[in-house]
Write a protein that holds these residues in place. Structure first.
Motif, mmCIF file in Angstrom:
data_model
loop_
_atom_site.group_PDB
_atom_site.id
_atom_site.type_symbol
_atom_site.label_atom_id
_atom_site.label_comp_id
_atom_site.label_asym_id
_atom_site.label_seq_id
_atom_site.Cartn_x
_atom_site.Cartn_y
_atom_site.Cartn_z
ATOM 1 N N ASN A 1 0.864 -1.180 0.000
ATOM 2 C CA ASN A 1 0.000 0.000 0.000
ATOM 3 C C ASN A 1 0.903 1.233 0.000
ATOM 4 O O ASN A 1 1.009 1.956 0.995
ATOM 5 C CB ASN A 1 -0.927 0.007 1.215
ATOM 6 C CG ASN A 1 -1.857 -1.185 1.229
ATOM 7 O OD1 ASN A 1 -2.400 -1.567 0.205
ATOM 8 N ND2 ASN A 1 -2.029 -1.790 2.388
ATOM 9 N N ARG B 1 -7.016 -3.061 -5.420
ATOM 10 C CA ARG B 1 -7.001 -3.417 -3.995
ATOM 11 C C ARG B 1 -7.153 -2.175 -3.121
ATOM 12 O O ARG B 1 -7.867 -2.197 -2.104
ATOM 13 C CB ARG B 1 -5.691 -4.135 -3.642
ATOM 14 C CG ARG B 1 -5.479 -5.445 -4.392
ATOM 15 C CD ARG B 1 -4.227 -6.144 -3.893
ATOM 16 N NE ARG B 1 -3.732 -7.107 -4.854
ATOM 17 C CZ ARG B 1 -2.740 -7.940 -4.617
ATOM 18 N NH1 ARG B 1 -2.132 -7.938 -3.437
ATOM 19 N NH2 ARG B 1 -2.328 -8.789 -5.546
ATOM 20 N N GLN B 2 -6.468 -1.107 -3.515
ATOM 21 C CA GLN B 2 -6.579 0.141 -2.761
ATOM 22 C C GLN B 2 -8.010 0.672 -2.776
ATOM 23 O O GLN B 2 -8.549 1.095 -1.759
ATOM 24 C CB GLN B 2 -5.638 1.193 -3.357
ATOM 25 C CG GLN B 2 -4.192 1.062 -2.950
ATOM 26 C CD GLN B 2 -3.978 1.400 -1.488
ATOM 27 O OE1 GLN B 2 -4.508 2.379 -0.976
ATOM 28 N NE2 GLN B 2 -3.204 0.579 -0.804
ATOM 29 N N ASN C 1 -10.267 -1.404 -0.585
ATOM 30 C CA ASN C 1 -10.052 -1.114 0.836
ATOM 31 C C ASN C 1 -10.766 0.156 1.271
ATOM 32 O O ASN C 1 -11.171 0.281 2.431
ATOM 33 C CB ASN C 1 -8.553 -0.982 1.136
ATOM 34 C CG ASN C 1 -7.828 -2.309 1.045
ATOM 35 O OD1 ASN C 1 -8.445 -3.376 1.131
ATOM 36 N ND2 ASN C 1 -6.515 -2.261 0.863
#
Length: 503
Positions: free
Chosen positions: A287, A321-322, A325
């Motif tokens: 991240n 993915r970020q 999230n």
């Protein structure tokens, strides 16, 4: 060369012809004004409206005169042109000292249109007189200086370079702030798109192109030869050092060798995916600050989405993915005939998509994997390939920010050139690393790690770098792109965060 012939040579669309026209007018006016023993200076400020300044006026212009060269009068609605002009005037330095503004445009402008523009601008700035010159007025200056006009027209390329490197060198960090503010305005209006390259994934430890290729060579050779993995790595590294094969050619070779069966593409894709994620440098945070900054900008605001789309040349799913999230709705698009909901942020993987966990995605086998020469040539040669259309649409509809891209890809540059044909000013931005004086003058000794000075005259080297960067800016302008410079990669996330803070 007749005056009409000179002007007709600038009639083609695109920023290249506009900059040729600009170079011609700037040099012609410089000669004309200096024959009157008056001052003429090309403006190097990105604020305001002026391409040049006649400090003491010229001809019948009394007092300080700003000169703006544009083709926008004929390429956009008049109201839009006037609004843009008023906005530029609001940002002009020392406006109280300006007595006249001269707008020079290539095409003939009807008298009523001129009068309306002048009236609307002077309503806001009554102390400033507005004048518009079109082809008829330019012809008068050309006919007055025929010999010089012909000389300028025949030497536009060298004059353009000379003009670029002769501009006084301003504070590039201050210019960067101005460009960030301009970019922030487009972000706030919701006219913004991202173009993301390998540098974004590298920030999270993903392998670069050569590292991935080396690993794939190892995977192939390990199947064919009974030698150790370490020996193979040494052979591959040495091969790259002495032969330096084209990355695309190496990829073609790999694809042909990895599988000789009908399932070649599926097997090849599987091996690339495995190597892609296995090679990630786990010392780096997945991240990364850069990915966080990009995803923060993708967060919808109270007034709606600010980022309209993301075009990425990366195979991986790190951005997805970020977004997941942060509970940001998105839709990954990697083949034609895919549709997304208006509430979803489209993420276009125009060179293919290889998520680490493919189970969450359908139709991945339809993705055009631009890894080998075949895939690249397919996209480059097919004007209506969906990935080309996606890129062109974004470049035409939005102000695009390019992050992690070297800007050397010939297909991207071709698409930028096409999309910029109706522009006379850059509308896109690219974050690019600036070569520092230390990196240019000194080289690191591989064994000792000590620095060795390789250029003796450091002052000349610094002056060269400044001109080099200025010239790069001019070249990118022809593609409709303004450069936002940085020195180190860790500067990028704070620069992106400013877009939110300034909006």
């Amino acid at each position: 060369m007749l005056a009409d012939d000179i002007l007709s040579s600038f009639e083609t669309n695109g920023p290249r012809s506009y900059f040729q026209f600009e170079t011609f007018i700037l040099n012609l006016l410089k000669f004309h004004i200096e024959t009157e023993k008056k001052q003429f200076a090309i403006s190097d400020s990105i604020r305001g409206i002026a391409d040049a300044v006649a400090e003491n006026g010229f001809d019948d212009f009394k007092g300080k005169t700003l000169i703006e060269i544009t083709n926008s009068i004929t390429r956009m609605p008049m109201k839009e042109f006037v609004d843009r002009m008023l906005y530029q005037l609001s940002r002009q330095d020392d406006l109280e000292s300006v007595k006249n503004i001269l707008i020079v445009t290539l095409r003939t402008i009807p008298a009523p249109t001129k009068a309306k523009i002048v009236s609307q601008v002077t309503n806001t700035y009554p102390a400033i007189e507005i004048f518009i010159w079109d082809s008829q007025d330019i012809n008068k200056i050309i006919n007055k200086h025929r010999k010089q006009a012909n000389s300028i027209a025949n030497n536009l390329f060298s004059l353009r370079l000379e003009t670029a490197v002769s501009k006084s060198l301003g504070d590039w960090k201050k210019e960067r702030e101005e460009r960030l503010k301009e970019l922030s305005d487009s972000y706030d209006r919701g006219q913004f798109a991202f173009f993301l390259g390998a540098g974004v994934s590298s920030s999270a430890g993903m392998p670069d192109w050569n590292t991935l290729l080396n690993s794939l060579f190892v995977s192939y050779l390990a199947k064919e030869l009974s030698i150790s993995q370490e020996d193979i790595k040494q052979i591959v590294n040495r091969l790259n050092e002495v032969d330096e094969p084209s990355a695309l050619m190496a990829a073609r070779y790999l694809r042909k060798g990895l599988s000789k069966e009908r399932t070649e593409m599926r097997e090849f894709t599987k091996i690339i995916t495995e190597n892609l994620y296995q090679l990630r440098d786990t010392q780096r945070e997945i991240n990364s600050d850069l990915l966080k900054s990009i995803s923060n900008l993708c967060m919808p605001k109270r007034t709606g989405a600010k980022v309209r789309s993301v075009v990425t040349y990366n195979f991986d799913d790190l951005l997805e993915r970020q977004l997941k999230n942060k509970s940001i709705q998105y839709h990954s698009i990697y083949s034609e005939n895919e549709y997304y909901h208006p509430d979803e942020l489209p993420i276009y993987h125009v060179h293919g998509f290889l998520p680490e966990n493919p189970n969450g995605y359908e139709g991945l086998d339809k993705s055009t994997l631009v890894f080998s020469e075949e895939g690249y040539h397919q996209i480059y040669s097919e004007a209506y390939h969906w990935s080309n259309l996606v890129q062109l649409n974004n470049l035409r509809e939005y102000n695009c920010l390019m992050v992690g891209l070297s800007m050397t890809d010939p297909n991207l540059r071709r698409l930028l050139d096409i999309s910029a044909r109706n522009l006379d000013k850059p509308r896109h931005f690219s974050l690019m690393r600036r070569m520092t004086k230390e990196k240019f003058i000194y080289s690191s000794e591989s064994k000792s790690g000590d620095k060795k000075q390789v250029i003796a005259d450091s002052k000349s080297a610094e002056e060269f770098l400044d001109k080099h960067h200025k010239l790069n800016e001019e070249i990118m302008k022809e593609l409709g792109v303004s450069i936002i410079w940085f020195n180190e990669f860790d500067e990028i996330p704070p620069l992106l965060n400013k877009l939110i803070n300034n909006a």
